[in-house]
Design a protein around this motif. Structure first.
Motif, mmCIF file in Angstrom:
data_model
loop_
_atom_site.group_PDB
_atom_site.id
_atom_site.type_symbol
_atom_site.label_atom_id
_atom_site.label_comp_id
_atom_site.label_asym_id
_atom_site.label_seq_id
_atom_site.Cartn_x
_atom_site.Cartn_y
_atom_site.Cartn_z
ATOM 1 N N LEU A 372 0.840 -1.148 0.022
ATOM 2 C CA LEU A 372 -0.012 0.124 -0.081
ATOM 3 C C LEU A 372 0.867 1.377 -0.193
ATOM 4 C CD1 LEU A 372 -2.921 -0.809 2.385
ATOM 5 C CD2 LEU A 372 -2.422 -1.452 0.059
ATOM 6 N N TYR A 399 0.953 0.080 -4.901
ATOM 7 C CA TYR A 399 -0.027 1.088 -5.384
ATOM 8 C C TYR A 399 0.541 2.346 -5.912
ATOM 9 C CZ TYR A 399 -4.887 2.224 -6.292
ATOM 10 O OH TYR A 399 -6.205 2.442 -6.596
ATOM 11 N N GLN A 408 -7.383 1.140 -1.872
ATOM 12 C CA GLN A 408 -6.313 0.175 -2.216
ATOM 13 C C GLN A 408 -6.570 -1.044 -1.712
ATOM 14 O OE1 GLN A 408 -2.367 1.816 -1.243
ATOM 15 N NE2 GLN A 408 -3.224 3.795 -0.761
ATOM 16 N N TYR A 411 -8.975 -2.886 -4.235
ATOM 17 C CA TYR A 411 -8.084 -2.790 -5.536
ATOM 18 C C TYR A 411 -7.310 -4.389 -5.393
ATOM 19 C CZ TYR A 411 -4.434 -2.790 -8.789
ATOM 20 O OH TYR A 411 -3.567 -3.019 -9.902
#
Length: 459
Positions: A372, A399, A408, A411
């Motif tokens: 992240l 990311y 995030q 995703y």
């Protein structure tokens, strides 16, 4: 308003998941090609028309995609030819190149052009797309990949046995147990055409016979009549349509049918040797079956021919095929070079594996870890960590923006990522990172300067 885009009929786009599955099949086939000692080559996607035309029979020639000459190609056509509207006479004047129809004829051309560089016997494999102007339907496309393996420069029947073993090894590895490898010999078909009095119509006989499993006996007989084969000749060939029993029993029936045909008896002898040797060495999961109606319509086959059927219960055409071509290179001036080869039907194999649920579950995982992004300060440390984890062979991504953490995570969930790494201000100050298992929700901390502990945990 812009026109909605489309793609030509018989072609496809492939999603990342589909490409991954196709690569799984290709890599499995490639692995066994190399285990069997084959070397890779590649040839151009298009060839000179003269290289391809006349090599696949009348039906094959009609399916070759021709490429228009560049520039003002039509200005070079004389008025008589142009006004005749005859495609056969017009085509050579406006097109001198064509997309390859298969990989075998280009391979023969390659052997002739590179004969002084090749060590015979030459074992090559080739995995590339081919194009055919066929009618699209399930398992049949206008653009598709072929996965070929061939041996040239050795006429021993041991090569045929090896190809049967290769089919068995690949399909067993893919989990396709119970495939049927059908075998016949073009010399037997030549012998039958001879004894029924249709020797001069061998090509017409084999093209019609090759459709037996698709259109049935009566329609095959009708097509043979339309192709000029007499009713008397068809009656003489009738035992061929209903031959049954073990391979040994069918070969005995063929001997009776082919009495008086030297080439036919030679074909029977070759099949006996191949089948006997395969029975002695054994197969892992495939079944070898003699099919005396198997013809394979391509003109260049001269000996044993193969076709592979998917396991019982799967509605699919052949998923592989091939055979011996004792003088294919002769069409390009290099005489007396024997060859034998097989092809795997990638697209049909894909559909069969999909239907049977045989693709490994972990193929859908394209990313092992997502790190992240918490902002500029943390991003540098995250990039260093990502680089370090990649050196361990992990598929890792960072990311790209420091958007909301929830977004995030969402995703990562949609990508099916097994682990997410959190490296925020707190973790950075403490010199560690947090790895969260997306399936269980469990998470643990690891030292930034020793990511190998995390790698060990994953494996």
């Amino acid at each position: 308003m812009p026109q909605k885009p489309s793609i030509p009929k018989g072609t496809r786009d492939f999603s990342p998941a589909e490409v991954t599955k196709r690569n799984y099949i290709i890599n499995t086939i490639k692995k066994h090609f190399e285990l069997f000692g084959f070397q890779p080559i590649e040839t151009p996607s298009f060839e000179n028309s003269e290289t391809l035309l006349g090599k696949y029979g009348e039906e094959g020639d009609r399916l070759i995609f021709k490429i228009l000459n560049s520039g003002d190609f039509i200005s070079k056509v004389d008025d008589v030819t142009y006004s005749s509207k005859n495609s056969a006479s017009l085509a050579p004047k406006i097109s001198d190149k064509a997309l390859r129809y298969d990989l075998t004829v280009p391979f023969a051309r390659y052997v002739v052009m590179h004969q002084n560089e090749i060590e015979f016997p030459f074992k090559r494999y080739q995995i590339q797309p081919v194009w055919r102007a066929d009618r699209p339907q399930k398992g049949r496309f206008r653009e598709f990949y072929q996965c070929d393996a061939d041996v040239v420069g050795a006429n021993a029947l041991l090569q045929e046995v090896e190809f049967i073993q290769l089919y068995d090894a690949v399909f067993t590895d893919l989990g396709l147990n119970g495939t049927t490898i059908k075998i016949n010999n073009r010399k037997i078909l030549s012998g039958i055409a001879e004894v029924i009095g249709a020797r001069h119509l061998l090509v017409d006989f084999t093209v019609a016979l090759d459709k037996l499993d698709k259109i049935g006996v009566e329609q095959v007989k009708t097509e043979m009549l339309e192709r000029g084969i007499s009713e008397q000749a068809i009656t003489r060939a009738a035992p061929l349509f209903s031959m049954s029993g073990t391979a040994s029993e069918q070969l005995d029936q063929l001997k009776d049918l082919l009495t008086g045909s030297e080439v036919g008896m030679q074909g029977v002898a070759e099949l006996q040797e191949i089948i006997s040797t395969v029975e002695d060495v054994g197969l892992a999961s495939a079944h070898l079956q003699l099919d005396v109606t198997l013809a394979r319509g391509l003109n260049y086959y001269t000996g044993a021919i193969f076709e592979v059927a998917a396991p019982e219960g799967v509605a699919m055409g052949s998923i592989g095929g091939g055979g011996r071509y004792d003088d294919l290179t002769g069409i390009f001036g290099l005489k007396d070079v024997s060859g034998v080869g097989i092809s795997f039907g990638l697209d049909r194999i894909y559909l069969v594996l999909e239907e049977l649920g045989l693709f490994p579950d972990d193929l859908d995982i394209a990313l092992d870890v997502l790190c992240l992004n918490f902002g500029q300060k943390e991003r540098i440390a995250a990039l260093k960590l990502v680089s370090s984890l990649r050196k361990f062979g992990l598929r890792v991504d960072l990311y790209p923006t420091d958007t909301k953490v929830q977004k995030q995570f969402k995703y990562a969930d949609k990508r099916g990522v097994p682990y997410v790494i959190l490296l925020g201000e707190k973790e950075l100050a403490e010199g560690n990172f947090v790895a969260k298992n997306m399936k269980t929700g469990n998470q643990a901390s690891y030292a930034l300067d020793n990511p190998s502990q995390f790698v060990q945990k994953m494996t």
